[in-house]
Design a protein around this motif. Structure first.
Motif, PDB file in Angstrom:
ATOM      1  N   ALA A   6       0.907  -1.654  -0.041  1.00  0.00           N
ATOM      2  CA  ALA A   6      -0.159   0.349  -0.413  1.00  0.00           C
ATOM      3  C   ALA A   6       0.774   1.108   0.443  1.00  0.00           C
ATOM      4  CB  ALA A   6      -0.681   0.057   1.421  1.00  0.00           C
ATOM      5  N   ILE A   7       0.802   2.075  -0.947  1.00  0.00           N
ATOM      6  CA  ILE A   7       1.064   3.507  -0.991  1.00  0.00           C
ATOM      7  C   ILE A   7       0.172   4.553   0.004  1.00  0.00           C
ATOM      8  CG2 ILE A   7       2.137   5.476  -2.164  1.00  0.00           C
ATOM      9  CD1 ILE A   7       2.460   3.479  -4.774  1.00  0.00           C
ATOM     10  N   VAL A   8       1.094   5.330   1.197  1.00  0.00           N
ATOM     11  CA  VAL A   8       0.256   6.812   1.951  1.00  0.00           C
ATOM     12  C   VAL A   8       1.009   7.497   1.460  1.00  0.00           C
ATOM     13  CG1 VAL A   8      -0.667   6.865   3.413  1.00  0.00           C
ATOM     14  CG2 VAL A   8      -0.833   4.567   3.604  1.00  0.00           C
ATOM     15  N   THR A   9       0.309   8.732   0.821  1.00  0.00           N
ATOM     16  CA  THR A   9       0.493   9.740   0.614  1.00  0.00           C
ATOM     17  C   THR A   9       0.299  10.659   1.957  1.00  0.00           C
ATOM     18  OG1 THR A   9      -1.258  11.047  -0.627  1.00  0.00           O
ATOM     19  CG2 THR A   9       0.401   9.384  -2.064  1.00  0.00           C
ATOM     20  N   GLY A  10       1.203  11.966   2.134  1.00  0.00           N
ATOM     21  CA  GLY A  10       0.993  12.323   3.464  1.00  0.00           C
ATOM     22  C   GLY A  10       1.049  11.358   4.615  1.00  0.00           C
ATOM     23  N   GLY A  11       1.832  10.007   4.801  1.00  0.00           N
ATOM     24  CA  GLY A  11       1.803   8.859   5.336  1.00  0.00           C
ATOM     25  C   GLY A  11       2.622   9.652   6.851  1.00  0.00           C
ATOM     26  N   GLY A  12       3.601  10.770   6.624  1.00  0.00           N
ATOM     27  CA  GLY A  12       4.380  10.650   8.252  1.00  0.00           C
ATOM     28  C   GLY A  12       4.091  11.525   9.518  1.00  0.00           C
ATOM     29  N   GLY A  27      -1.190  -6.284   8.002  1.00  0.00           N
ATOM     30  CA  GLY A  27      -0.056  -7.240   7.018  1.00  0.00           C
ATOM     31  C   GLY A  27       0.687  -6.503   6.639  1.00  0.00           C
ATOM     32  N   MET A  28       0.336  -5.211   5.549  1.00  0.00           N
ATOM     33  CA  MET A  28       0.667  -4.838   4.704  1.00  0.00           C
ATOM     34  C   MET A  28       1.900  -4.639   4.733  1.00  0.00           C
ATOM     35  SD  MET A  28      -2.589  -2.600   3.035  1.00  0.00           S
ATOM     36  CE  MET A  28      -3.728  -2.955   2.109  1.00  0.00           C
ATOM     37  N   HIS A  29       2.471  -4.359   3.695  1.00  0.00           N
ATOM     38  CA  HIS A  29       4.089  -3.254   3.332  1.00  0.00           C
ATOM     39  C   HIS A  29       3.875  -2.300   3.150  1.00  0.00           C
ATOM     40  CE1 HIS A  29       8.136  -2.930   2.987  1.00  0.00           C
ATOM     41  NE2 HIS A  29       7.767  -1.984   2.445  1.00  0.00           N
ATOM     42  N   VAL A  30       3.585  -1.068   3.902  1.00  0.00           N
ATOM     43  CA  VAL A  30       3.532   0.143   3.732  1.00  0.00           C
ATOM     44  C   VAL A  30       4.135   1.046   3.524  1.00  0.00           C
ATOM     45  CG1 VAL A  30       2.252   2.739   4.906  1.00  0.00           C
ATOM     46  CG2 VAL A  30       1.416  -0.118   5.505  1.00  0.00           C
ATOM     47  N   VAL A  31       4.256   1.329   2.377  1.00  0.00           N
ATOM     48  CA  VAL A  31       5.001   2.950   1.403  1.00  0.00           C
ATOM     49  C   VAL A  31       3.872   4.087   1.829  1.00  0.00           C
ATOM     50  CG1 VAL A  31       6.220   3.681  -0.356  1.00  0.00           C
ATOM     51  CG2 VAL A  31       5.663   1.343  -0.664  1.00  0.00           C
ATOM     52  N   ILE A  32       5.198   4.770   2.456  1.00  0.00           N
ATOM     53  CA  ILE A  32       4.731   6.673   3.321  1.00  0.00           C
ATOM     54  C   ILE A  32       5.590   7.034   1.902  1.00  0.00           C
ATOM     55  CG2 ILE A  32       4.944   8.196   4.763  1.00  0.00           C
ATOM     56  CD1 ILE A  32       5.419   5.022   7.166  1.00  0.00           C
ATOM     57  N   ALA A  33       5.280   8.309   1.557  1.00  0.00           N
ATOM     58  CA  ALA A  33       5.265   8.889  -0.058  1.00  0.00           C
ATOM     59  C   ALA A  33       4.712  10.205   0.926  1.00  0.00           C
ATOM     60  CB  ALA A  33       4.887   8.277  -0.699  1.00  0.00           C
ATOM     61  N   ASP A  34       6.226  10.451   1.930  1.00  0.00           N
ATOM     62  CA  ASP A  34       6.229  12.286   2.588  1.00  0.00           C
ATOM     63  C   ASP A  34       7.218  13.363   1.677  1.00  0.00           C
ATOM     64  OD1 ASP A  34       4.502  13.302   5.409  1.00  0.00           O
ATOM     65  OD2 ASP A  34       5.686  14.457   4.541  1.00  0.00           O
ATOM     66  N   ILE A  35       6.766  14.886   1.497  1.00  0.00           N
ATOM     67  CA  ILE A  35       7.572  15.789   0.996  1.00  0.00           C
ATOM     68  C   ILE A  35       8.286  15.904   2.788  1.00  0.00           C
ATOM     69  CG2 ILE A  35       6.022  18.110   1.833  1.00  0.00           C
ATOM     70  CD1 ILE A  35       6.708  19.131  -0.695  1.00  0.00           C
ATOM     71  N   ASN A  36       8.140  15.807   3.552  1.00  0.00           N
ATOM     72  CA  ASN A  36       8.950  15.942   4.820  1.00  0.00           C
ATOM     73  C   ASN A  36       9.476  14.720   5.567  1.00  0.00           C
ATOM     74  OD1 ASN A  36       9.987  16.356   7.899  1.00  0.00           O
ATOM     75  ND2 ASN A  36       7.798  18.242   7.766  1.00  0.00           N
ATOM     76  N   GLN A  37      10.766  14.066   5.455  1.00  0.00           N
ATOM     77  CA  GLN A  37      11.700  13.181   5.881  1.00  0.00           C
ATOM     78  C   GLN A  37      11.541  13.402   7.175  1.00  0.00           C
ATOM     79  OE1 GLN A  37      13.378  11.402   3.326  1.00  0.00           O
ATOM     80  NE2 GLN A  37      13.430  10.332   5.067  1.00  0.00           N
ATOM     81  N   ALA A  54       7.556  -1.819   6.134  1.00  0.00           N
ATOM     82  CA  ALA A  54       7.289  -0.165   5.908  1.00  0.00           C
ATOM     83  C   ALA A  54       8.467   0.211   5.377  1.00  0.00           C
ATOM     84  CB  ALA A  54       6.934   0.721   6.897  1.00  0.00           C
ATOM     85  N   THR A  55       8.114   1.084   3.830  1.00  0.00           N
ATOM     86  CA  THR A  55       9.177   1.807   3.996  1.00  0.00           C
ATOM     87  C   THR A  55       8.911   3.342   3.201  1.00  0.00           C
ATOM     88  OG1 THR A  55       9.858   0.125   2.079  1.00  0.00           O
ATOM     89  CG2 THR A  55      10.951   1.777   1.933  1.00  0.00           C
ATOM     90  N   GLY A  56       9.897   4.382   3.462  1.00  0.00           N
ATOM     91  CA  GLY A  56       9.874   5.590   3.014  1.00  0.00           C
ATOM     92  C   GLY A  56       9.986   6.220   2.353  1.00  0.00           C
ATOM     93  N   TYR A  57       9.596   7.159   1.507  1.00  0.00           N
ATOM     94  CA  TYR A  57      10.096   7.845  -0.065  1.00  0.00           C
ATOM     95  C   TYR A  57      10.238   9.467   0.093  1.00  0.00           C
ATOM     96  CZ  TYR A  57      11.070   3.743  -2.454  1.00  0.00           C
ATOM     97  OH  TYR A  57      11.040   2.424  -3.018  1.00  0.00           O
ATOM     98  N   ARG A  58      10.647  10.414   0.712  1.00  0.00           N
ATOM     99  CA  ARG A  58      10.260  11.795   0.036  1.00  0.00           C
ATOM    100  C   ARG A  58       9.317  11.641  -1.672  1.00  0.00           C
ATOM    101  NH1 ARG A  58      13.089  16.365  -0.906  1.00  0.00           N
ATOM    102  NH2 ARG A  58      12.033  18.032   0.645  1.00  0.00           N
ATOM    103  N   LEU A  59       8.818  12.295  -1.424  1.00  0.00           N
ATOM    104  CA  LEU A  59       8.339  12.515  -2.906  1.00  0.00           C
ATOM    105  C   LEU A  59       7.184  14.220  -2.679  1.00  0.00           C
ATOM    106  CD1 LEU A  59       7.636  11.557  -5.510  1.00  0.00           C
ATOM    107  CD2 LEU A  59       5.742  10.064  -4.782  1.00  0.00           C
ATOM    108  N   ASP A  60       7.680  14.593  -3.721  1.00  0.00           N
ATOM    109  CA  ASP A  60       6.721  16.038  -3.620  1.00  0.00           C
ATOM    110  C   ASP A  60       5.297  15.685  -5.056  1.00  0.00           C
ATOM    111  OD1 ASP A  60       5.657  17.746  -4.519  1.00  0.00           O
ATOM    112  OD2 ASP A  60       7.321  19.495  -4.970  1.00  0.00           O
ATOM    113  N   LEU A  68       5.300   9.841 -10.941  1.00  0.00           N
ATOM    114  CA  LEU A  68       5.591   8.189 -12.266  1.00  0.00           C
ATOM    115  C   LEU A  68       6.873   7.601 -12.632  1.00  0.00           C
ATOM    116  CD1 LEU A  68       4.926  10.028 -15.686  1.00  0.00           C
ATOM    117  CD2 LEU A  68       3.532   8.270 -14.153  1.00  0.00           C
ATOM    118  N   ALA A  69       8.014   8.202 -12.181  1.00  0.00           N
ATOM    119  CA  ALA A  69       8.974   7.393 -11.410  1.00  0.00           C
ATOM    120  C   ALA A  69       9.334   6.793 -10.049  1.00  0.00           C
ATOM    121  CB  ALA A  69      11.001   8.830 -11.922  1.00  0.00           C
ATOM    122  N   PHE A  70       8.191   6.920  -8.948  1.00  0.00           N
ATOM    123  CA  PHE A  70       7.748   6.387  -7.820  1.00  0.00           C
ATOM    124  C   PHE A  70       7.537   5.844  -8.122  1.00  0.00           C
ATOM    125  CE2 PHE A  70       4.828   6.253  -4.530  1.00  0.00           C
ATOM    126  CZ  PHE A  70       5.159   5.666  -3.757  1.00  0.00           C
TER     127      PHE A  70
END
Length: 259
Positions: A6-12, A27-37, A54-60, A68-70
């Motif tokens: 699962a991808i959650v934008t603003g997940g931070g 039980g999901m693997h959550v990809v936290i996409a947030d602009i704030n590291q 869980a995994t974190g990605y800094r993303l605007d 698209l790249a993310f």
């Protein structure tokens, strides 16, 4: 939901963090996409995430090429994307007659246009795998025009309310278009929840007045608990909602201005 991605934008922070926590617990693997590291790091630490859950990605997410790249990177790493939660958002409360592009564009770009970017980027992988769930976070302000005096005007939320109303209509459109590929698209319209955004643009006096007014507006006479909101999102991500699509669920304690 075990082993789904699962991808959650603003997940931070705020609502996004509560949703991330619930999906990890499911039980999901959550990809936290947030602009704030810093928010990403703090959230991963809070969940004791070690890369397994869980995994974190800094993303605007207002930048189409970056989104698209993310999405391509996530799909390549995990082999599938099962859930997208379009949660990231901001407010810029300004009286309508004073609002200029600086008050309108950032809100609409993040709260609506970025939802389009993220959905489009992820949907291509869901279509290829013939299944997925997209949950958009709108707002009770996207369904009505209750007085909003924070900016010194009952209409101080024009940009935010317009963007959130657009999210609801985008939800319906995507549900119709993506349904044949077994993709469910639904929306949540939260009422009043205490989050970091509650005090971000208000003085302490305004916060107190806002809490009083919004609490009085709900028939349950209290703010919502973020766990209650995350629970509804969890339902929309689960197999229990496989025959639910194109809907907006109001999680608002019975907002009397909408009833």
């Amino acid at each position: 939901m075990d082993k789904k991605v699962a991808i959650v934008t603003g997940g931070g922070s705020g609502i996004g963090q509560a949703i991330s926590e619930r999906l990890i617990r499911n039980g999901m693997h959550v990809v936290i996409a947030d602009i704030n590291q810093a928010n990403i790091d703090a959230t991963l630490a809070k969940f004791n995430a070690d890369g397994e859950n869980a995994t974190g990605y800094r993303l605007d997410i207002t930048q189409r090429d970056a989104v698209l790249a993310f999405a391509a990177s996530v799909n390549e790493k995990f082999g599938h994307i099962d859930v997208l939660i379009n949660n990231a958002g901001i407010t810029r409360y300004t009286p309508f007659y004073e609002a200029d592009d600086s008050a309108w564009d950032p809100v609409v770009n993040l709260d609506l246009k970025a939802v389009f970017y993220c959905s489009q980027a992820v949907a291509r992988y869901m279509v290829a795998q013939k299944g997925g769930k997209i949950v958009n976070i709108s707002s009770s302000l996207g369904t009505g025009t209750s007085p909003h005096h924070t900016a010194g005007s009952p209409g101080g939320s024009a940009a935010y309310a317009s963007a959130k109303a657009g999210v609801i209509q985008l939800t319906k459109t995507l549900a119709r278009e993506l349904g044949p590929d077994n993709i469910n698209v639904n929306c949540i319209a939260p009422g009043f929840f205490l989050t970091p955004m509650t005090g971000a643009t208000r003085s302490p006096e305004q916060v107190a007045d806002h809490i009083r007014a919004r609490t009085e507006m709900a028939v349950l006479k209290r703010p919502g608990n973020l766990k209650e909101l995350a629970g509804v999102v969890s339902f929309l991500c689960s197999e229990d909602s496989d025959f639910v699509t194109g809907h907006t669920i109001h999680v608002d304690g019975g907002r009397s201005d909408r009833m």
